[in-house]
Design an enzyme around this catalytic site. Structure first.
Site, PDB file in Angstrom:
ATOM      1  N   GLU A  83       7.048  -2.956  -7.284  1.00 59.81           N
ATOM      2  CA  GLU A  83       6.910  -3.782  -8.493  1.00 59.81           C
ATOM      3  C   GLU A  83       5.573  -3.549  -9.183  1.00 59.81           C
ATOM      4  O   GLU A  83       5.147  -4.335 -10.021  1.00 59.81           O
ATOM      5  CB  GLU A  83       7.063  -5.268  -8.146  1.00 59.81           C
ATOM      6  CG  GLU A  83       5.942  -5.861  -7.320  1.00 59.81           C
ATOM      7  CD  GLU A  83       6.127  -5.682  -5.820  1.00 59.81           C
ATOM      8  OE1 GLU A  83       5.462  -6.403  -5.061  1.00 59.81           O
ATOM      9  OE2 GLU A  83       6.934  -4.831  -5.398  1.00 59.81           O
TER      10      GLU A  83
ATOM     11  N   ASP B 273       0.763  -5.867 -11.205  1.00 54.73           N
ATOM     12  CA  ASP B 273       1.652  -6.207 -10.098  1.00 54.73           C
ATOM     13  C   ASP B 273       2.305  -7.559 -10.387  1.00 54.73           C
ATOM     14  O   ASP B 273       1.636  -8.506 -10.815  1.00 54.73           O
ATOM     15  CB  ASP B 273       0.869  -6.277  -8.788  1.00 54.73           C
ATOM     16  CG  ASP B 273       1.792  -6.310  -7.582  1.00 54.73           C
ATOM     17  OD1 ASP B 273       2.365  -5.249  -7.265  1.00 54.73           O
ATOM     18  OD2 ASP B 273       1.936  -7.374  -6.973  1.00 54.73           O
TER      19      ASP B 273
END
Length: 322
Positions: free
Chosen positions: A239, A196
């Site tokens: 993301e 992440d």
């Protein structure tokens, strides 16, 4: 409840044919009398046979020219489990019991176009075989090649995330099941990385969403370049990026994660004009879970422990600690 077993032919990322399994032996091949006809010059006339014994299945290669593959491994004869991916030529075939989630040809524009190329390729192959003139035969062979290249391109597009160029979440869901099944069969470890981007909302707020998209593409490329050819990298959502590391023990998975973490911290400023870091969670089958779902959950838990610990680091799942 009785299960309805079937073979699902997938092309261009979509299911284009479903064959219910109603007898104990099914022939896959290019020949018109095959049970599952796959029209491609890379597929032999009688390429492989799927054998059914109640709820037990196996597949046997019938001395095909280009081989039969199960979950990426070339086989002579192999037991099959639900969700296994069979490859013949450029086509994928899945053994399904009704529980699989497949996108059928009418579901998307790409899927429709992919299905159309399958039909075209079969028609061209049939017409070419009927022609007597060598010049026309060669012309039809050229057209077949064009259609085949188009189908390959559509297949790639269907499996890709449009923004990053990584594998899509849908493809990851199918691929991860196949890879996990293979790990269980061969009694080998399999590791998963959850990655992440740290403070990505801040990147979007500061530089704008367009720059954020550029940053996500750059990070995706750096992750892909840091992984091995045997690894599979997909955009999981937003993301968040996930990596499957087949036949990889925890220690080696942590090293891959550390390499990714370091290269992004080192290269992002040079490529983007501002620094980005990532947090990474690691979990490994079978020590960190005996099912795919457990391993994914524990990799996600490790990711959030990495964030809680200050971000920009790799965190290995530990059941007693996490």
């Amino acid at each position: 409840m009785k299960k309805d077993y079937s073979l699902i032919l997938v092309d261009s990322g979509t299911a284009v044919k479903k064959l219910p399994i109603t007898k104990d032996r099914f022939i896959i091949g290019r020949a018109d009398d095959a049970d599952l006809v796959v029209s491609s010059k890379d597929v032999s006339r009688r390429h492989a046979a799927v054998i059914c014994d109640g709820s037990n299945f196996s597949i046997e290669d019938l001395d095909s020219t280009n081989g039969t593959f199960v979950n990426g491994k070339r086989i002579t004869k192999e037991a099959l489990e639900i969700g296994d991916e069979i490859s013949v030529g450029d086509y994928k075939i899945f053994l399904d019991d009704g529980s699989g989630s497949f996108s059928y040809a009418e579901a998307t524009q790409i899927g429709r176009k992919g299905a159309e190329t399958v039909i075209l390729e079969k028609r061209f192959s049939t017409l070419r075989q009927k022609l007597q003139d060598d010049g026309l035969k060669e012309e039809f062979r050229t057209i077949e090649d064009v259609v085949k290249k188009s189908r390959k391109k559509l297949s790639t597009m269907a499996n890709e995330d449009k923004l990053t160029g990584l594998y899509s979440r849908q493809y990851f869901d199918r691929l991860s099941r196949a890879e996990f099944s293979q790990a269980k069969k061969t009694n080998r470890e399999l590791s998963i990385l959850f990655i992440d981007i740290d403070h990505f909302k801040r990147v979007n707020d500061t530089y704008g969403h367009e720059k954020g998209d550029v940053a996500l593409r750059v990070i995706a490329k750096l992750i892909g370049a840091s992984c091995r050819k045997s690894d599979f990298v997909a955009r999981y959502g937003g993301e968040e990026i996930v990596v499957i590391l087949p036949n990889t023990i925890s220690r080696d998975a942590i090293q891959v994660g550390s390499d990714i973490n370091e290269v992004i911290a080192r290269q992002s400023n040079k490529l983007l004009g501002f620094q980005i870091t990532v947090s990474i969670g690691v979990a490994t089958y079978p020590n960190d879970g005996t099912t795919l779902k457990q391993v994914l959950i524990n990799a996600d838990k490790a990711l959030y422990r990495a964030k809680d610990a200050g971000r920009n680091r790799v965190w290995k799942f530990d059941e007693e600690r996490d």
